[in-house]
Design an enzyme around this catalytic site. Structure first.
Site, PDB file in Angstrom:
ATOM      1  N   LYS A  16      16.591 -10.225  -1.929  1.00 42.39           N
ATOM      2  CA  LYS A  16      16.357 -11.181  -0.823  1.00 42.39           C
ATOM      3  C   LYS A  16      17.527 -12.213  -0.721  1.00 42.39           C
ATOM      4  O   LYS A  16      18.336 -12.532   0.416  1.00 42.39           O
ATOM      5  CB  LYS A  16      15.105 -11.998  -0.864  1.00 42.39           C
ATOM      6  CG  LYS A  16      13.983 -11.132  -0.853  1.00 42.39           C
ATOM      7  CD  LYS A  16      12.804 -12.008  -1.253  1.00 42.39           C
ATOM      8  CE  LYS A  16      12.615 -12.481  -2.767  1.00 42.39           C
ATOM      9  NZ  LYS A  16      12.357 -11.657  -3.689  1.00 42.39           N
ATOM     10  N   GLY A  40      14.664 -16.250  -8.427  1.00 40.18           N
ATOM     11  CA  GLY A  40      16.105 -16.124  -8.963  1.00 40.18           C
ATOM     12  C   GLY A  40      16.916 -15.297  -7.699  1.00 40.18           C
ATOM     13  O   GLY A  40      16.626 -14.028  -7.759  1.00 40.18           O
TER      14      GLY A  40
HETATM   15  P1  GDP Z   1      16.084 -11.375  -5.032  1.00 41.50           P
HETATM   16  O1  GDP Z   1      15.426 -12.277  -6.091  1.00 41.50           O
HETATM   17  O2  GDP Z   1      15.115 -10.663  -4.106  1.00 41.50           O
HETATM   18  O3  GDP Z   1      16.949 -12.334  -4.268  1.00 41.50           O
HETATM   19  O4  GDP Z   1      16.836 -10.482  -5.782  1.00 41.50           O
HETATM   20  P2  GDP Z   1      17.587 -10.813  -7.169  1.00 41.50           P
HETATM   21  O5  GDP Z   1      18.960 -11.541  -7.031  1.00 41.50           O
HETATM   22  O6  GDP Z   1      16.395 -11.249  -8.492  1.00 41.50           O
HETATM   23  O7  GDP Z   1      17.997  -9.264  -7.982  1.00 41.50           O
HETATM   24  C1  GDP Z   1      18.718  -8.663  -6.961  1.00 41.50           C
HETATM   25  C2  GDP Z   1      19.683  -7.915  -7.784  1.00 41.50           C
HETATM   26  O8  GDP Z   1      20.410  -6.769  -7.141  1.00 41.50           O
HETATM   27  C3  GDP Z   1      21.050  -8.980  -7.993  1.00 41.50           C
HETATM   28  O9  GDP Z   1      21.716  -8.902  -9.183  1.00 41.50           O
HETATM   29  C4  GDP Z   1      21.877  -8.697  -6.797  1.00 41.50           C
HETATM   30  O10 GDP Z   1      23.228  -9.048  -6.967  1.00 41.50           O
HETATM   31  C5  GDP Z   1      21.619  -7.018  -6.948  1.00 41.50           C
HETATM   32  N1  GDP Z   1      21.780  -6.343  -5.457  1.00 41.50           N
HETATM   33  C6  GDP Z   1      21.400  -6.781  -4.278  1.00 41.50           C
HETATM   34  N2  GDP Z   1      21.730  -6.013  -3.401  1.00 41.50           N
HETATM   35  C7  GDP Z   1      22.165  -4.626  -4.072  1.00 41.50           C
HETATM   36  C8  GDP Z   1      22.540  -3.568  -3.637  1.00 41.50           C
HETATM   37  O11 GDP Z   1      22.633  -3.112  -2.480  1.00 41.50           O
HETATM   38  N3  GDP Z   1      23.017  -2.674  -4.817  1.00 41.50           N
HETATM   39  C9  GDP Z   1      23.234  -3.064  -5.864  1.00 41.50           C
HETATM   40  N4  GDP Z   1      23.691  -2.103  -6.722  1.00 41.50           N
HETATM   41  N5  GDP Z   1      22.707  -4.445  -6.376  1.00 41.50           N
HETATM   42  C10 GDP Z   1      22.481  -5.054  -5.494  1.00 41.50           C
HETATM   43  P1  IMO Z   2      12.113 -13.449  -6.925  1.00 41.07           P
HETATM   44  O1  IMO Z   2      12.059 -14.542  -5.730  1.00 41.07           O
HETATM   45  C1  IMO Z   2      10.269 -11.051  -9.770  1.00 41.07           C
HETATM   46  C2  IMO Z   2       6.391 -12.563 -11.243  1.00 41.07           C
HETATM   47  C3  IMO Z   2       6.561 -12.761 -12.793  1.00 41.07           C
HETATM   48  C4  IMO Z   2       5.045 -12.546 -13.225  1.00 41.07           C
HETATM   49  C5  IMO Z   2       4.443 -13.174 -12.198  1.00 41.07           C
HETATM   50  C6  IMO Z   2       3.803 -14.280 -12.105  1.00 41.07           C
HETATM   51  O2  IMO Z   2      13.476 -13.774  -7.661  1.00 41.07           O
HETATM   52  O3  IMO Z   2      11.909 -12.101  -6.226  1.00 41.07           O
HETATM   53  P2  IMO Z   2       4.856 -16.996 -12.124  1.00 41.07           P
HETATM   54  O4  IMO Z   2       6.167 -17.416 -13.013  1.00 41.07           O
HETATM   55  O5  IMO Z   2       5.155 -16.949 -10.676  1.00 41.07           O
HETATM   56  O6  IMO Z   2       3.657 -17.452 -12.636  1.00 41.07           O
HETATM   57  O7  IMO Z   2       4.770 -15.420 -12.509  1.00 41.07           O
HETATM   58  O8  IMO Z   2       5.263 -12.810 -11.019  1.00 41.07           O
HETATM   59  N1  IMO Z   2       7.418 -13.105 -10.444  1.00 41.07           N
HETATM   60  C7  IMO Z   2       8.706 -12.580 -10.250  1.00 41.07           C
HETATM   61  N2  IMO Z   2       9.199 -11.162 -10.361  1.00 41.07           N
HETATM   62  N3  IMO Z   2      10.836 -11.961  -9.025  1.00 41.07           N
HETATM   63  C8  IMO Z   2      10.403 -13.123  -8.471  1.00 41.07           C
HETATM   64  O9  IMO Z   2      10.895 -14.019  -7.765  1.00 41.07           O
HETATM   65  C9  IMO Z   2       9.211 -13.354  -9.397  1.00 41.07           C
HETATM   66  N4  IMO Z   2       8.710 -14.811  -9.448  1.00 41.07           N
HETATM   67  C10 IMO Z   2       7.514 -14.502 -10.205  1.00 41.07           C
HETATM   68  O10 IMO Z   2       7.365 -12.047 -13.800  1.00 41.07           O
HETATM   69  O11 IMO Z   2       4.808 -11.196 -13.483  1.00 41.07           O
HETATM   70 MG    MG Z   3      15.257 -12.486  -8.058  1.00 46.92          MG
END
Ligand code: GDP
Ligand code: IMO
Ligand code: MG
Length: 424
Positions: A16, A40
Site C-alpha cells: 500500500k 509498516g
Molecule cells: P504495506 O504495509 O502494504 O505498505 O506493505 P509493506 O511495505 O509492509 O510490504 C511490502 C514490501 O514489498 C515492501 O518491502 C516493499 O518495498 C515491497 N514491494 C512493494 N511492491 C513491490 C513489488 O511490486 N515487487 C517487489 N519485489 N517488492 C515490492
Molecule cells: P500494514 O499496514 C500485516 C497483524 C498482526 C497480527 C494481527 C493483530 O503494514 O499492512 P495488532 O498489532 O493489530 O493487534 O495485530 O494483525 N497486523 C498486520 N499484518 N501488516 C500490517 O499492517 C499489520 N498490522 C497488524 O501481525 O496478526
Molecule cells: Mg506493512
C-alpha cells in the site's frame, strides 16, 4: 470530486505504501483513517528506502497535505521517532501534516497490556505487533480513552494517571511485571513534542477540501482479511480496515467516496496467527519468502507465504465495492515455472465454496487450485506497457479480472516507485 480509498485486500503488507507514494502527485490530500503503528508502509525511490508507521505515505511528495484522521490510534512516542527519522529529508512536517484532535492516544500501558494479553493466550495468541493497538481501541470503544486533543487540557496528566492506574491493576491481575516509569517519562517528552504540530478538527479540513474540489486519497492500513468484523476473527486487528472505515475514520459521508482501489499481492502472505488456506509450508513457500523478501516491515518477523486465494479476494472485493485492482509483487512470481491460484475451498462436508463464509473461516478447508504456466524472468521487468507483458502473465491477469469482475489497472513489478505499470 470524491475521496478515493486505497485498501489492502489480504492480510496486510500488500504494498500500500509504495502505491500511495506513487499515486500521491495526483492528489492534494493523503489521509490515514484507521490502525496505528502496527502498520509498516515501505516507500522506495531515488535510492531511499523508508518505512512509515503512522505518517501517511504522501509525505515525501510536494504540495500535499497529509492527515492522521480521527479513526487512528496514535502513539506519540513512535511519532517522535518517525519525525526524527524524517529530519534528514527536509520535509516541513509542521506545515504538511495535520493530526486529528479526535485520534485516540496509545499510552505506554496499552503496549504492556497488549503483551500481557498475548502472553495469557498462550498458543492461541493472535501474533499482535504488540504496539498496544487492541487495548487502545478497547479504551476508545469502552469510552475511557484519551485523545490527541486532550493533551492540551490542564488536567491531562491527572487523567493519564487515572487511566494508567486502572490498567496497572489489570496487569497485576494478569501477573505481568514491567517497569512503566521510564516509558512514562518518554511519553510526556513526546507529548510536549506533539504540541508543536497542527492538531485540529481534521474532519472540517477534509470536508472543506472536498467542497473546494480537492483530490483526496484515503490510505488504508492492514488489510480486509484483518478487519474486525469480516476478517478471520479473532485473528484480526481491532479496527475497520474496509472501505466503510474511511467514512468513520475521517468524518466523510459515504456519498463522498469515489474510487475504491484494492491492492493485492500476486500471491498471499500473512504475519501472525490465524487461518491461511493456501499457506505453503514447503520449499515453494520458502522460495516465495526469499524472492519476495517477506519479512515484516514493523516487526521483522518472517511472513507466512502461499498462493493467491480467490475466494477470499472475491469476498472483500464485493464488501469493499472495489472499482480498480492493483496487483503488486508480480516480479516475485517470475522464477516460478508453474503458478497456482486457489479458485475454491473444499469444506469438511465435501461441499465447495467460492467465497469466504463463517464456516469456511472456522474450519480447515482444502484449497482447490488452477495451475498457470509461469512467464519467465526479466520480461515483466522490461515491459513498459500492458501490451508488452508476456502472454502467460496476460492470461493470469485476464483470469483474475474475469473472476473478480474488476479491472487490474496497475501492475507493480518491483519495490521502487519507477517499477510500476499503469494501464492506459
Ligand atoms: P504495506 O504495509 O502494504 O505498505 O506493505 P509493506 O511495505 O509492509 O510490504 C511490502 C514490501 O514489498 C515492501 O518491502 C516493499 O518495498 C515491497 N514491494 C512493494 N511492491 C513491490 C513489488 O511490486 N515487487 C517487489 N519485489 N517488492 C515490492
Ligand atoms: P500494514 O499496514 C500485516 C497483524 C498482526 C497480527 C494481527 C493483530 O503494514 O499492512 P495488532 O498489532 O493489530 O493487534 O495485530 O494483525 N497486523 C498486520 N499484518 N501488516 C500490517 O499492517 C499489520 N498490522 C497488524 O501481525 O496478526
Ligand atoms: Mg506493512
Amino acid at each position: 470530486m470524491g475521496v478515493d480509498v486505497l485498501l489492502g485486500l489480504q492480510w496486510g503488507d500488500e504494498g500500500k505504501g509504495k502505491i500511495v507514494d506513487f499515486l500521491a502527485p495526483g492528489y492534494n490530500v493523503v489521509c490515514r483513517f484507521q490502525g496505528g503503528p502496527n502498520a509498516g508502509h515501505t516507500l522506495k525511490f531515488g535510492g531511499i528506502t523508508h518505512v512509515l508507521h503512522q505518517i501517511p505515505s504522501g509525505i515525501f511528495r510536494d504540495n500535499i497535505q497529509n492527515v492522521i484522521g480521527n479513526g487512528v490510534v496514535f502513539d506519540p512516542v513512535i511519532f517522535k521517532n518517525e519525525v526524527e527519522k524524517l529530519s534528514e529529508y527536509n520535509i516541513d512536517l509542521n506545515k504538511k501534516l495535520l493530526i486529528s484532535k479526535r485520534a485516540t492516544l496509545i499510552l505506554p500501558v496499552h503496549r504492556l497490556l497488549d503483551s500481557a494479553m498475548e502472553a495469557s493466550k498462550g498458543k492461541d495468541k493472535i501474533g499482535s505487533t504488540l504496539r498496544g493497538i487492541g487495548p487502545a481501541y478497547q479504551d476508545k470503544i469502552g469510552r475511557n480513552g484519551l485523545r490527541v486533543g486532550d493533551i492540551l487540557a490542564q488536567d491531562f496528566k491527572k487523567r493519564f494517571h487515572h487511566l494508567t492506574n486502572q490498567h496497572l491493576d489489570m496487569l497485576a491481575y494478569l501477573k505481568f511485571e514491567a517497569d512503566h516509569k521510564e516509558s512514562e517519562a518518554k511519553f510526556f517528552e513526546s507529548i510536549d513534542f506533539l504540541k508543536k504540530f497542527q492538531l485540529m478538527d481534521t474532519e472540517q479540513f477534509i470536508n472543506t477540501a472536498i467542497e473546494e474540489g480537492k483530490r483526496i486519497l484515503a490510505e488504508g492500513a492492514q488489510g480486509s482479511l484483518l478487519d474486525i468484523d469480516f476478517g478471520s476473527y479473532p485473528f484480526v486487528t481491532s479496527s475497520s480496515t474496509m472501505a466503510a472505515g474511511a467514512c468513520t475514520g475521517l468524518g466523510i459521508a459515504p456519498s463522498k467516496i469515489g474510487e475504491v482501489f484494492g491492492v493485492f499481492k500476486a500471491y498471499c502472505t500473512r504475519v501472525g496467527s490465524g487461518p491461511f488456506p493456501t499457506e505453503l509450508q514447503d520449499e515453494t513457500g520458502e522460495q516465495l519468502r526469499k524472492e519476495g523478501a517477506e519479512f515484516g516491515a514493523t516487526t521483522g518477523r518472517p511472513r507466512r507465504c502461499g498462493w493467491l486465494d480467490l475466494p477470499a479476494l472475491k469476498y472483500v472485493v464485493t464488501l469493499n465495492g472495489v472499482t480498480q485492482l492493483f496487483m503488486m509483487k508480480t516480479d516475485v512470481l517470475n522464477v516460478f515455472e508453474k503458478i497456482k491460484v486457489c479458485t475454491h475451498y473444499k469444506l469438511k462436508d465435501g461441499s465447495m465454496a467460492n467465497t469466504l463464509t463463517y464456516e469456511s473461516l472456522n474450519q480447515d478447508v482444502e484449497p482447490v487450485y488452477r495451475t498457470f504456466d509461469g512467464w519467465g524472468n526479466l520480461e515483466v521487468n522490461e515491459a513498459t506497457t500492458f501490451d508488452l507483458l508476456p502472454a502467460q502473465l496476460v492470461k493470469y491477469i485476464l483470469f483474475l479480472e474475469s473472476e473478480l469482475k474488476t479491472p487490474i489497472n496497475i501492475v507493480s513489478f518491483g519495490p521502487d516507485r519507477s517499477q510500476t505499470l499503469v494501464r492506459k
